[in-house]
Design a protein around this motif. Structure first.
Motif, PDB file in Angstrom:
ATOM      1  N   VAL A 104     -22.850  19.375  13.714  1.00 28.86           N
ATOM      2  CA  VAL A 104     -22.476  20.769  13.929  1.00 28.86           C
ATOM      3  C   VAL A 104     -21.083  21.015  13.374  1.00 28.86           C
ATOM      4  CG1 VAL A 104     -22.148  22.611  15.617  1.00 28.86           C
ATOM      5  CG2 VAL A 104     -23.891  20.856  16.002  1.00 28.86           C
ATOM      6  N   LEU A 105     -20.141  20.190  13.816  1.00 26.87           N
ATOM      7  CA  LEU A 105     -18.770  20.166  13.321  1.00 26.87           C
ATOM      8  C   LEU A 105     -18.392  18.705  13.167  1.00 26.87           C
ATOM      9  CD1 LEU A 105     -17.156  22.876  15.643  1.00 26.87           C
ATOM     10  CD2 LEU A 105     -17.566  23.103  13.182  1.00 26.87           C
ATOM     11  N   PRO A 106     -17.381  18.381  12.385  1.00 26.59           N
ATOM     12  CA  PRO A 106     -17.002  16.971  12.240  1.00 26.59           C
ATOM     13  C   PRO A 106     -16.832  16.281  13.595  1.00 26.59           C
ATOM     14  CG  PRO A 106     -15.788  18.297  10.678  1.00 26.59           C
ATOM     15  CD  PRO A 106     -16.535  19.263  11.552  1.00 26.59           C
ATOM     16  N   GLY A 107     -17.626  15.228  13.804  1.00 30.92           N
ATOM     17  CA  GLY A 107     -17.554  14.465  15.048  1.00 30.92           C
ATOM     18  C   GLY A 107     -18.392  15.012  16.181  1.00 30.92           C
ATOM     19  N   THR A 108     -19.070  16.127  15.963  1.00 35.20           N
ATOM     20  CA  THR A 108     -19.872  16.751  17.025  1.00 35.20           C
ATOM     21  C   THR A 108     -21.289  16.972  16.506  1.00 35.20           C
ATOM     22  OG1 THR A 108     -17.896  17.886  17.814  1.00 35.20           O
ATOM     23  CG2 THR A 108     -19.992  18.644  18.667  1.00 35.20           C
ATOM     24  N   HIS A 136      -8.707  19.688  14.335  1.00 39.30           N
ATOM     25  CA  HIS A 136     -10.113  19.363  14.098  1.00 39.30           C
ATOM     26  C   HIS A 136     -10.574  20.133  12.876  1.00 39.30           C
ATOM     27  CE1 HIS A 136     -10.587  17.307  17.956  1.00 39.30           C
ATOM     28  NE2 HIS A 136      -9.912  18.307  18.504  1.00 39.30           N
ATOM     29  N   ARG A 137     -11.173  19.430  11.954  1.00 44.04           N
ATOM     30  CA  ARG A 137     -11.690  20.111  10.762  1.00 44.04           C
ATOM     31  C   ARG A 137     -12.744  21.130  11.149  1.00 44.04           C
ATOM     32  NH1 ARG A 137     -14.231  16.175   6.925  1.00 44.04           N
ATOM     33  NH2 ARG A 137     -14.427  14.876   8.792  1.00 44.04           N
ATOM     34  N   GLY A 138     -12.627  22.295  10.528  1.00 44.32           N
ATOM     35  CA  GLY A 138     -13.591  23.351  10.795  1.00 44.32           C
ATOM     36  C   GLY A 138     -13.271  24.205  11.998  1.00 44.32           C
ATOM     37  N   VAL A 139     -12.143  23.917  12.664  1.00 44.94           N
ATOM     38  CA  VAL A 139     -11.765  24.684  13.853  1.00 44.94           C
ATOM     39  C   VAL A 139     -10.325  25.160  13.701  1.00 44.94           C
ATOM     40  CG1 VAL A 139     -11.473  24.688  16.365  1.00 44.94           C
ATOM     41  CG2 VAL A 139     -13.325  23.344  15.309  1.00 44.94           C
TER      42      VAL A 139
END
Length: 308
Positions: free
Chosen positions: A32-36, A95-98
């Motif tokens: 969904v997002l990097p690491g998630t 956090h990338r993407g946030v």
């Protein structure tokens, strides 16, 4: 808490629950997002993405700006990244993407299981990300959804201390009740920014016993002129097209002048649309109509040409 891969989870949580790194990279899960991650069967909605963005914050953050608008299902253009807010700068995480904001105004509510900025503050936040016209589209939609009122929005924007309070206050002054669609907002803003008198929104025309017989998107009742946005429904649905024809007959009988506008008349040829409306308003003698159109609309509706 039991591991539920249908909801966003972080890599460490999955590994602790016995899911291997190789499995996470496989077809059973999606990033969904990097690491998630979530299970492959989960539909990644704005709510799922917002939940994923909030996971590293253990309840101290909330979805804000574009992420909150998407959770509310409000009309905004495509905006990259997820957006969350924290009450203090020291709580920020990279956090990338946030995109992380510091929101000292922490009034929030829970919508579809996600903690989000409350509506009045959300409007101000979005003044950082939207143009004037897109912000008025958002405001009209918030009023339509009964999330705010125009009066409360004007008061809040005038009083709040925020770096975007000035553009928010300017847009709030244009927000109206009873607007049915974003394209109606855009058409009204095109007219007003060109310096023409503001039309009445969704005027109801009644018969002799008080029943509503017609409703006009935008109108000038004093001179019986209506400006209406016609979407693809009128072309693609035969019943809608036939109803339009019957309605135009009734309009002709009552001496109203109907000016239909389609999407290209707003996005591609706004100059042509304005000239049509301007000519009719002048011809029918509406007070307050300038002899020349203003140029305030041009930065917001560039169109493709200024050809006559």
């Amino acid at each position: 808490m039991d591991f539920d891969p249908r909801r966003p989870f972080q890599r460490g949580t999955a590994l602790a629950a016995g899911v291997s790194a190789k499995e996470l990279r496989g077809p059973g899960y999606r990033l969904v997002l990097p690491g998630t991650y979530v299970a492959e069967t989960t539909v990644v909605t704005p709510r799922v993405r917002a939940r994923a963005a909030l996971m590293p914050y253990d309840g101290v953050a909330w979805a804000s700006h574009a992420s909150a608008a998407r959770v509310y299902d409000l009309p905004i253009p495509t905006i990259g990244d997820e957006h969350v807010s924290v009450p203090r700068a020291g709580l920020r995480r990279r956090h990338r993407g946030v995109k992380v904001h510091v929101g000292r105004h922490t009034a929030t509510r829970v919508v579809n299981g996600v903690r989000v900025t409350e509506p009045l503050m959300l409007f101000v936040e979005m003044a950082e990300q939207l143009t004037l016209v897109d912000l008025v589209v958002l405001g009209d939609a918030m009023v339509r959804r009964r999330l705010v009122t125009p009066e409360a929005l004007v008061r809040f924007c005038a009083e709040v201390r925020h770096k975007a309070s000035s553009p928010a206050a300017r847009a709030a002054a244009f927000v109206r009740r009873d607007v049915d669609s974003p394209m109606e907002t855009r058409l009204r803003m095109l007219i007003v920014l060109a310096g023409l008198p503001e039309p009445v929104v969704n005027l109801k025309v009644r018969d002799e016993v008080g029943d509503v017989i017609r409703k006009y998107d935008l109108s000038y009742p004093a001179i019986k002129v209506a400006v209406e946005f016609n979407g693809k429904l009128h072309v693609l649905v035969p019943g809608a097209w036939e109803a339009d024809l019957e309605r135009r007959d009734a309009v002709d009988d009552s001496h109203w002048r109907l000016l239909p506008v389609i999407s290209s008349g707003i996005h591609a040829t706004p100059d042509h649309t304005l000239r049509r409306i301007h000519r009719v308003l002048l011809a029918r003698g509406l007070p307050g109509v300038p002899l020349r159109l203003g140029d305030g609309w041009r930065p917001h509706f560039p169109g493709h040409a200024d050809a006559a």
